[in-house]
Motif scaffolding. Structure first.
Motif, PDB file in Angstrom:
ATOM      1  N   ASN A 313       9.059   4.846  11.655  1.00 46.84           N
ATOM      2  CA  ASN A 313       7.724   3.927  13.098  1.00 46.84           C
ATOM      3  C   ASN A 313       6.774   4.542  12.733  1.00 46.84           C
ATOM      4  N   CYS A 314       5.655   3.978  12.820  1.00 41.53           N
ATOM      5  CA  CYS A 314       4.367   5.514  12.331  1.00 41.53           C
ATOM      6  C   CYS A 314       3.289   5.092  13.343  1.00 41.53           C
ATOM      7  N   PHE A 498     -10.647   4.813   6.995  1.00 33.68           N
ATOM      8  CA  PHE A 498     -10.609   5.208   8.663  1.00 33.68           C
ATOM      9  C   PHE A 498      -9.140   4.103   8.337  1.00 33.68           C
ATOM     10  N   THR A 499      -8.416   4.297   9.951  1.00 36.26           N
ATOM     11  CA  THR A 499      -7.175   4.055   9.834  1.00 36.26           C
ATOM     12  C   THR A 499      -7.009   2.207  10.352  1.00 36.26           C
ATOM     13  N   LEU A 500      -5.793   1.489   9.716  1.00 35.67           N
ATOM     14  CA  LEU A 500      -5.626   0.195   9.824  1.00 35.67           C
ATOM     15  C   LEU A 500      -4.776  -0.272  10.553  1.00 35.67           C
ATOM     16  N   HIS A 501      -5.160  -1.112  11.311  1.00 35.33           N
ATOM     17  CA  HIS A 501      -3.748  -1.805  12.533  1.00 35.33           C
ATOM     18  C   HIS A 501      -2.840  -2.437  11.950  1.00 35.33           C
ATOM     19  N   LEU A 502      -1.838  -2.037  11.288  1.00 35.08           N
ATOM     20  CA  LEU A 502      -0.887  -3.305  10.924  1.00 35.08           C
ATOM     21  C   LEU A 502       0.581  -3.537  10.909  1.00 35.08           C
ATOM     22  N   GLY A 503       0.533  -2.657  12.721  1.00 29.43           N
ATOM     23  CA  GLY A 503       1.584  -2.820  13.679  1.00 29.43           C
ATOM     24  C   GLY A 503       2.708  -1.488  12.926  1.00 29.43           C
TER      25      GLY A 503
END
Length: 575
Positions: A313-314, A498-503
């Motif tokens: 879990n990230c 930039f941070t990605l939002h991939l779950g």
């Protein structure tokens, strides 16, 4: 003499030494550093690093050979195996010492005879950017200075910080469980000296300007021997005021600024790295206004990344990454996952819940790790760091325990580290896939020894040449990833991130080179199950040609999905 330099330096020293003629002191320090009268300031906000920079962290005797000095063996190993991979080498304290594997220095100006000579150090420094510890908070109780303290003569009599057991020390932040004050018999009676880390590591008294002058002289000596990266060990603790926490006090910050100013004028390629194993908000203060540390350790990364990969879990790692401010030009982060100490828990304060930390600690103990504590009050101790080899820290998951995916999990951790903003640093046990060293713990009686293994060079070479050995697999895959990274301008330490939002099972971030000619999407499956990632969710520009740099494969169908095996990483680049 350059009056602007004197004025800048004395302005910093005014805050530290309000009762001292700081103009005269500044001139003394400039003379000690042997600066020219017309010394020019280096260009402001200049980066002394690029995407090719990789640092190895090692003890002088991490690799040994019978009948050969360890520094000679280390030089040979670096030349034969890592010459194309590294640009910098951090040799942990190589001086004569009395404890703590070098961090209790007896003589700052000598090389431990059992390790080698200054000529050996300089030979390594001629090939790599050489990083050395400036063990600045304390020195050995067996040093000449401390002998003089006990004899009540200078230099030494006034070099150590004294306090009274009656002082209000209730607010002092402790990194250990040992007593803060140590009673010492001297020629004129018992004195109580301050010992932040151990009775054998006595804290120096920077309220005495002569101590600062001594260290400026030491810095000049190191510069003359090819050292260009200065790691200021435990620098957060160097200024004490009873009744306060005695950490991060303003005079400590001013002293760092002063040392940086002198070092930059002496060698514009030299840099300061501050070692401050503390929560993130406190750690970030050591950048100052881009006038303190050039580089700070990314201390929150190790506990968060290990937690991410064993929990699958990230969420916490992603939240932390989004909160990290981009380093100003002329400053950057030092990214690492493993160190010679352990995986610190204080840098996870405010990032992991107490429940998450407890589950992490329990899992590391299941995987063979140990836990070191610090004192928070007379009645209570608190976990301070987890002592475990990184390879074993990633041997399984919180839920299921050890599994067959240890190698994949370990490589994924390093692929993440290599892609992040900052300069990557590899602790040599991790580079070699070294496991927990229980024999060394038994021999030394110290938990930290679990990740301070020494390799016999013949045994090491045998393991590295065996394709079936996990040491071979780790070593060669890390070298391959490094070789790829070094060619990508989007991996410059100061490139956009930039941070990605991939779950929660996919950790991703985007890097773009400073000239905007290259973008890389770093996407990592941090779970033990196959994951599908929609390419449209990554927002790839369809007109660009995208390749996975790690697998060296082309992405021809941008309308589809990316299938990631457990712990697989991809670096998707457009050029």
């Amino acid at each position: 003499m350059a009056e602007d330099l004197v004025a800048k330096l004395s302005g910093m020293l005014d805050i530290v030494y309000p009762a001292v003629d700081t103009t005269f002191l500044a001139k003394q320090l400039i003379e000690t550093m042997r600066l020219a009268e017309d010394a020019e300031s280096p260009p402001a906000h200049r980066n002394n690093w690029d995407e090719g920079d990789i640092i190895l962290i090692t003890y002088a005797d991490s690799v040994t050979c019978k009948d050969e000095k360890p520094l000679v063996t280390l030089d040979r190993f670096l030349e034969e195996e890592l010459r194309d991979s590294l640009t910098g080498v951090h040799i942990l304290p190589f001086f004569p010492y009395s404890s703590d594997d070098g961090f209790s220095v007896i003589d700052y100006l000598a090389v431990n005879e059992s390790h080698g000579t200054w000529e050996d150090i300089e030979r390594i420094g001629a090939k790599y950017r050489l990083m050395s510890d400036l063990v600045i908070n304390h020195c050995s109780a067996r040093s000449r200075w401390f002998d003089n303290f006990k004899k009540r003569v200078e230099p030494g009599k006034s070099y150590f910080y004294e306090a009274s057991p009656e002082d209000d020390l209730s607010e002092v932040v402790r990194p250990r469980t040992s007593p803060l004050l140590s009673a010492v018999q001297t020629e004129d009676g018992v004195r109580h000296v301050w010992c932040t880390f151990s009775e054998d590591q006595v804290d120096l008294n920077f309220a005495n300007p002569q101590v600062l002058k001594e260290f400026v002289s030491i810095i000049r000596f190191y510069l003359d021997r090819g050292i260009t990266i200065f790691r200021l060990d435990a620098v957060a603790f160097i200024w004490k005021e009873p009744g306060t926490p005695c950490i991060h006090l303003q005079p400590a910050h001013e002293l760092i600024k002063a040392m940086r100013l002198l070092i930059e004028h002496a060698n514009r390629d030299a840099i300061i790295v501050t070692e401050t194993n503390v929560p993130i908000r406190e750690n970030l203060t050591y950048f100052g206004n881009a006038n303190e540390a050039h580089v700070i350790y990314n201390f929150s990364l190790p506990p968060l990344l290990v937690h991410t990969l064993i929990s699958g879990n990230c969420r916490h790692l992603k939240t932390w990454l989004m909160s990290m401010p981009p380093a100003q030009m002329g400053t950057t982060y030092l990214n690492f996952i493993s160190s010679h100490d352990g995986i610190g828990l204080r840098p996870a304060d405010g990032l992991l819940s107490e429940e998450d930390k407890l589950r992490l600690i329990n899992t590391m103990e299941r995987f063979g790790g140990k836990v070191s504590y610090r004192r928070i009050s007379e009645q209570a101790d608190q976990p301070y760091e987890m002592n475990i080899a990184l390879y074993d820290a990633l041997k399984g998951t919180i839920e299921h325990g050890p599994d067959a995916l240890q190698l994949q999990r370990f490589i994924c951790a390093h692929a993440i580290m290599l892609g992040l903003e900052g300069i990557p640093a590899f602790n040599i046990p991790s580079f070699l896939g070294t496991e927990n060293d229980y024999e060394r713990v038994k021999h030394t009686g110290r938990f930290r020894s679990i990740n301070r293994s020494q390799w016999d060079i013949e045994k090491l070479q045998s393991e590295l040449s065996d394709p079936l050995s996990h040491h071979h697999k780790v070593f060669h895959e890390l070298k391959r990833l490094i070789a790829i990274r070094k060619q990508q301008p989007a991996f410059h330490p100061n490139a956009t991130q930039f941070t990605l939002h991939l779950g929660l099972e996919i950790f991703g971030f985007w890097r773009q080179s400073m000239g905007r000619e290259q973008s890389i999407f770093c996407v990592h499956n941090i779970s033990d199950k196959v994951q599908q990632v929609s390419l449209t969710s990554i927002n790839l520009i369809e007109t660009d040609h995208w390749r996975d740099l790690i697998a060296d494969t082309s992405l021809d169908d941008l309308s589809g999905t990316l299938t990631l095996k457990p712990y697989q990483s991809v670096w998707l680049a457009n050029s």
